[in-house]
Design a protein around this motif. Structure first.
Motif, short mmCIF file in Angstrom:
data_model
loop_
_atom_site.label_atom_id
_atom_site.label_comp_id
_atom_site.label_asym_id
_atom_site.label_seq_id
_atom_site.Cartn_x
_atom_site.Cartn_y
_atom_site.Cartn_z
N LEU A 36 -32.18 5.56 -21.30
CA LEU A 36 -31.81 4.20 -21.72
C LEU A 36 -30.50 4.20 -22.51
O LEU A 36 -29.66 3.32 -22.31
N LYS A 37 -30.32 5.18 -23.36
CA LYS A 37 -29.07 5.26 -24.13
C LYS A 37 -27.88 5.49 -23.21
O LYS A 37 -26.81 4.90 -23.41
N ARG A 42 -21.54 1.95 -21.47
CA ARG A 42 -20.82 1.49 -20.27
C ARG A 42 -20.06 2.62 -19.56
O ARG A 42 -20.06 2.71 -18.34
N GLU A 43 -19.39 3.45 -20.35
CA GLU A 43 -18.61 4.54 -19.76
C GLU A 43 -19.51 5.54 -19.04
O GLU A 43 -19.23 5.95 -17.90
N ALA A 47 -19.75 6.29 -15.00
CA ALA A 47 -19.46 7.64 -14.51
C ALA A 47 -20.65 8.24 -13.76
O ALA A 47 -20.48 8.90 -12.75
N TRP A 48 -21.86 8.01 -14.26
CA TRP A 48 -23.04 8.68 -13.70
C TRP A 48 -23.84 7.80 -12.75
O TRP A 48 -24.61 8.33 -11.94
#
Length: 132
Positions: A36-37, A42-43, A47-48
């Motif tokens: 969740l974190k 956003r970054e 990316a993932w």
């Protein structure tokens, strides 16, 4: 996590994980919170993307102190693994695209394509055309 702790993480990647119930009980709540974190960042989310829960598991395992017996030869991931060798299972993670000359074109749609996501509405045909 410190840089040292990150370096010490098991490189479990996308290989399947076989886990004892007690270890899963330790990892699961941390995995949930870490995922969740990551999603809320956003970054990291950008990316993932859809694999962020896999990274969440890896991080949670490190935090929980759960180690993994790594078996790199367990699973082939075509097209990156060029042959079947001694692998036991296949993981069709990535789309496989080739141009008309049979050259692999990673990251762009090729003249020939196999991607499991193309068959989300039904099963693939039995006799797919082979790549060029």
């Amino acid at each position: 996590l410190t840089d040292r702790q990150i370096e010490d993480m098991d490189p479990i990647g996308s290989s399947p994980v076989f886990i004892h119930k007690e270890d899963l009980r330790r990892v699961a709540p941390i995995w949930h919170d870490v995922t969740l974190k990551i999603k809320q960042d956003r970054e990291a989310d950008k990316a993932w993307g859809w694999v962020l829960e896999m990274y969440g598991y890896t991080i949670a395992s490190k935090i929980a102190g759960v180690r993994h017996d790594l078996r790199p030869a367990l699973m082939a991931q075509p097209p990156w693994d060029k042959g079947l060798g001694e692998f036991f299972i296949l993981h069709f993670t990535y789309g496989m695209d080739y141009d008309e000359n049979g050259a692999f074109t990673p990251g762009k749609m090729g003249a020939w394509r196999f991607d499991k996501r193309s068959f989300m509405a039904g099963i693939p045909p039995k006799n797919l055309d082979p790549p060029p």
